[in-house]
Structures are given as structure tokens and as C-alpha cells.
Scaffold this motif. Structure first.
Motif, PDB file in Angstrom:
ATOM      1  N   LYS A  82      88.900   0.943  19.059  1.00 54.62           N
ATOM      2  CA  LYS A  82      87.438   0.892  19.174  1.00 54.62           C
ATOM      3  C   LYS A  82      86.848   2.015  20.017  1.00 54.62           C
ATOM      4  CE  LYS A  82      87.488  -2.728  16.602  1.00 54.62           C
ATOM      5  NZ  LYS A  82      87.418  -2.528  15.172  1.00 54.62           N
ATOM      6  N   MET A  83      87.385   3.227  19.841  1.00 55.06           N
ATOM      7  CA  MET A  83      86.839   4.410  20.512  1.00 55.06           C
ATOM      8  C   MET A  83      85.707   4.935  19.645  1.00 55.06           C
ATOM      9  SD  MET A  83      86.927   6.701  22.891  1.00 55.06           S
ATOM     10  CE  MET A  83      87.389   8.307  23.466  1.00 55.06           C
ATOM     11  N   PHE A  84      84.488   4.631  20.039  1.00 51.69           N
ATOM     12  CA  PHE A  84      83.306   5.044  19.303  1.00 51.69           C
ATOM     13  C   PHE A  84      82.262   5.550  20.275  1.00 51.69           C
ATOM     14  CE2 PHE A  84      85.277   2.038  16.413  1.00 51.69           C
ATOM     15  CZ  PHE A  84      85.156   2.686  15.193  1.00 51.69           C
ATOM     16  N   VAL A  85      81.611   6.658  19.915  1.00 51.34           N
ATOM     17  CA  VAL A  85      80.521   7.203  20.725  1.00 51.34           C
ATOM     18  C   VAL A  85      79.367   7.505  19.782  1.00 51.34           C
ATOM     19  CG1 VAL A  85      79.776   9.099  22.220  1.00 51.34           C
ATOM     20  CG2 VAL A  85      82.097   8.165  22.454  1.00 51.34           C
ATOM     21  N   LYS A  86      78.192   7.063  20.167  1.00 47.01           N
ATOM     22  CA  LYS A  86      76.973   7.309  19.391  1.00 47.01           C
ATOM     23  C   LYS A  86      76.813   8.810  19.158  1.00 47.01           C
ATOM     24  CE  LYS A  86      72.406   5.302  19.286  1.00 47.01           C
ATOM     25  NZ  LYS A  86      71.440   4.504  20.015  1.00 47.01           N
TER      26      LYS A  86
END
Length: 165
Positions: A82-86
Motif C-alpha cells: 500500500k505504498m501510494f502517494v497522491k
């Protein structure tokens, strides 16, 4: 005020699901839904056990702008998920991904996790470059630990040794 990395709190649950699903579906056209990711509906019980945890990146205004999670897979190993960046917060100058990853790595070392693994998809080229810059190396799927929780969509895998046991 600056970007904050904080452990998961229930108040962020809906924003986390919305951020991750929108990036997966709209940005990268990955055919995955919230129903396909039960971990997002029970973050405490899925990620926050053993040496695992889940973190949120918050903008100076308090908006959720990124996430990262660590699953304790046993034997001093962890899986990054779940490595997510806007989108508007990505890039070296914003440093959000690096702050998230370094928070996870510091936690991992403090909790006796010596080796990290992760999976990603072919089309996420920027993510692959980021992991490689951060010291991750490619690993063949056959060399993954048997307890690594492989996602069906993942085709590329990385590992990083934090310290020798």
C-alpha cells in the motif's frame, strides 16, 4: 508546518480507501476494487500485528496524501504494501515517498525486521526507479520467501536487507 507521517487511525480509513482506489483505477487503469482488497476494510487487524504497521502521510493542512504498510511475515522479514502517494505530492522535491519509506524502515529495524520484500506491476516505472534508488534489488519470484503474501497483479519483486541477522 510540514508533512507529517503518522500511524493509522480509524478517522483516515475512508480517505485511505479513496486515495488508493483512485490511484489504482484512474491513474494506472488497474482493474481492482475495494472488495478485492479486504485489508483496506480492516487495517488494524490486517497490518497492525507483530512487527507490522500502517502509516499515513498528511499534508501541512492535514489532508491524507500518502500511505505505506508493513506486514510481518515472520522470520525477521516484512512485506511492504500500500505504498501510494497522491499525484501532486510525488517527486524528489516533495519527498513524501521517501519520508514514508524511511518511517517504515526505521520501525522495521526497531522491531527486528531485517529484510523487506515488495511486489509491484510492470507499468509503475517511477515506483521501480524509486525503490532501486532506495537500495532495493530485483528478486525472482521463485526466490521470494514462501510466506510472502503475493498479490495477483504483481509481476516485479524487490528485496532489501536492512541489517544482517
Amino acid at each position: 508546518m510540514q508533512i507529517q507521517i503518522v500511524p493509522y487511525q480509524k478517522q483516515y480509513a475512508e480517505a485511505i480507501a479513496n486515495l488508493i482506489i483512485s490511484i489504482q483505477q484512474q491513474e494506472f487503469n488497474i482493474k481492482i476494487t475495494l472488495a478485492d482488497q479486504p485489508d483496506l476494510q480492516d487495517i488494524d487487524n490486517f497490518y497492525r500485528k507483530g512487527s507490522g504497521n500502517f502509516w499515513c502521510a498528511l499534508s501541512p493542512e492535514g489532508e491524507l496524501i500518502g500511505t505505506i504498510a508493513l506486514i510481518d511475515i515472520g522470520n525477521n522479514m516484512g512485506a511492504i504494501r500500500k505504498m501510494f502517494v497522491k499525484h501532486e505530492w510525488r517527486g524528489k522535491e516533495k519527498n513524501v515517498a521517501r519520508l514514508l519509506l524511511h518511517t517504515l524502515e526505521t520501525w522495521a529495524q526497531q522491531h527486528a525486521v531485517s529484510k523487506l520484500y515488495l511486489g509491484t506491476v510492470e507499468k509503475l516505472k517511477a515506483a521501480q526507479r524509486f525503490y532501486e534508488r532506495e537500495g532495493f534489488t530485483l528478486v525472482d519470484v521463485e526466490a521470494l520467501p514462501t510466506q510472502f503474501p503475493r498479490m495477483a497483479v504483481d509481476t516485479i519483486f524487490y528485496q532489501k536487507t536492512l541489517y544482517s541477522v
